[in-house]
Design an enzyme around this catalytic site. Sequence first.
Site, PDB file in Angstrom:
ATOM      1  N   PHE A  23     157.758 -40.790 -58.520  1.00  0.00           N
ATOM      2  CA  PHE A  23     158.420 -41.567 -59.564  1.00  0.00           C
ATOM      3  C   PHE A  23     158.944 -42.888 -59.001  1.00  0.00           C
ATOM      4  O   PHE A  23     159.590 -42.915 -57.953  1.00  0.00           O
ATOM      5  CB  PHE A  23     159.572 -40.752 -60.140  1.00  0.00           C
ATOM      6  CG  PHE A  23     160.236 -41.352 -61.335  1.00  0.00           C
ATOM      7  CD1 PHE A  23     159.566 -41.413 -62.547  1.00  0.00           C
ATOM      8  CD2 PHE A  23     161.530 -41.841 -61.272  1.00  0.00           C
ATOM      9  CE1 PHE A  23     160.175 -41.948 -63.669  1.00  0.00           C
ATOM     10  CE2 PHE A  23     162.155 -42.378 -62.381  1.00  0.00           C
ATOM     11  CZ  PHE A  23     161.473 -42.442 -63.590  1.00  0.00           C
ATOM     12  N   SER A  91     156.662 -35.574 -54.368  1.00  0.00           N
ATOM     13  CA  SER A  91     157.831 -35.765 -55.224  1.00  0.00           C
ATOM     14  C   SER A  91     157.466 -35.517 -56.689  1.00  0.00           C
ATOM     15  O   SER A  91     157.006 -34.438 -57.033  1.00  0.00           O
ATOM     16  CB  SER A  91     158.422 -37.166 -55.007  1.00  0.00           C
ATOM     17  OG  SER A  91     159.709 -37.278 -55.569  1.00  0.00           O
ATOM     18  N   MET A  92     157.620 -36.501 -57.594  1.00  0.00           N
ATOM     19  CA  MET A  92     157.202 -36.316 -58.969  1.00  0.00           C
ATOM     20  C   MET A  92     155.706 -36.055 -59.061  1.00  0.00           C
ATOM     21  O   MET A  92     155.243 -35.371 -59.983  1.00  0.00           O
ATOM     22  CB  MET A  92     157.551 -37.537 -59.821  1.00  0.00           C
ATOM     23  CG  MET A  92     157.160 -37.374 -61.294  1.00  0.00           C
ATOM     24  SD  MET A  92     156.996 -38.908 -62.217  1.00  0.00           S
ATOM     25  CE  MET A  92     155.352 -39.425 -61.726  1.00  0.00           C
ATOM     26  N   ASP A 192     166.577 -34.622 -46.740  1.00  0.00           N
ATOM     27  CA  ASP A 192     166.024 -35.336 -47.894  1.00  0.00           C
ATOM     28  C   ASP A 192     167.197 -35.826 -48.736  1.00  0.00           C
ATOM     29  O   ASP A 192     167.963 -35.024 -49.272  1.00  0.00           O
ATOM     30  CB  ASP A 192     165.128 -34.389 -48.697  1.00  0.00           C
ATOM     31  CG  ASP A 192     164.402 -35.056 -49.850  1.00  0.00           C
ATOM     32  OD1 ASP A 192     164.907 -36.084 -50.364  1.00  0.00           O
ATOM     33  OD2 ASP A 192     163.340 -34.557 -50.250  1.00  0.00           O
ATOM     34  N   HIS A 222     162.842 -38.351 -47.498  1.00  0.00           N
ATOM     35  CA  HIS A 222     162.077 -37.941 -48.681  1.00  0.00           C
ATOM     36  C   HIS A 222     160.631 -38.428 -48.675  1.00  0.00           C
ATOM     37  O   HIS A 222     159.709 -37.661 -48.950  1.00  0.00           O
ATOM     38  CB  HIS A 222     162.783 -38.442 -49.951  1.00  0.00           C
ATOM     39  CG  HIS A 222     162.125 -37.972 -51.212  1.00  0.00           C
ATOM     40  ND1 HIS A 222     162.046 -36.646 -51.569  1.00  0.00           N
ATOM     41  CD2 HIS A 222     161.493 -38.667 -52.207  1.00  0.00           C
ATOM     42  CE1 HIS A 222     161.407 -36.531 -52.719  1.00  0.00           C
ATOM     43  NE2 HIS A 222     161.066 -37.738 -53.131  1.00  0.00           N
TER      44      HIS A 222
END
Length: 244
Positions: A23, A91-92, A192, A222
């Site tokens: 994202f 992630s996303m 993270d 992250h």
Amino acid sequence: MRDWQAVGHGANAKIGVLLVHGFTGSPASMRPWAEYLNARGYTVNVPLLPGHGTKVEDLNLVKWQEWPAKVESELQSLLAICEKVFLVGFSMGGTTSLNIAARYSQELAGLILVNPMIHIRFVPAQLAWLLSRFQKFRSAIGDDLKRPGVTEAGYDANAIVGVYELLKMCSVTRKQLPKVTLPVQLFHSTEDHTLPVSNTEIILKGIASREKSRIELVNSYHVAPLDYDAEIIFENSRLFIESH
């Protein structure tokens, strides 16, 4: 800031890998990984997700269904030319990949996740929607990297309507985790600053995959595919792909 593909070669040319960014990010976060795999003969595809790669205002205009729709379209293209296809999400991009994997577990050879997202603790979608009525943007969440001087080339702000759509996708996808049955390899950064470890724990507990492994990354934040542990990710993902 656009879709990127590279045709494979040699014995691995018919093995496809679809890599999905996070994202507010961009294909830049997945490009070195894709190039690593392509150098070893794999056909790779790194799509630019809708609302990304232009201006942050565009991320407030996207419906969450557009993200898996984009990935599904790219997946269909790879399935048409490859004998086996692996899906990779960061992630996303991990949320989006899980959403796809819940419907394509039989067609996919494996799923690789890096710091995947499935919720934001104590922030339901409804709260994000309420906040979006008063504030359209907040400070950026990108570039959580331990390695200095590196960027995922994402937006410098966070689109709140986009966050609302993201959380809706998380909620829908979380309910579909039991439909994920394919082999899964998951990388998790022990430090993270963007997503808590509960995301990894929920996903590994929720999926129905018989084969699932978790690899801890101790020297990355992250955005691990661009951080100090990138080679660990690249090499272990190669071994995972080769074994399947």
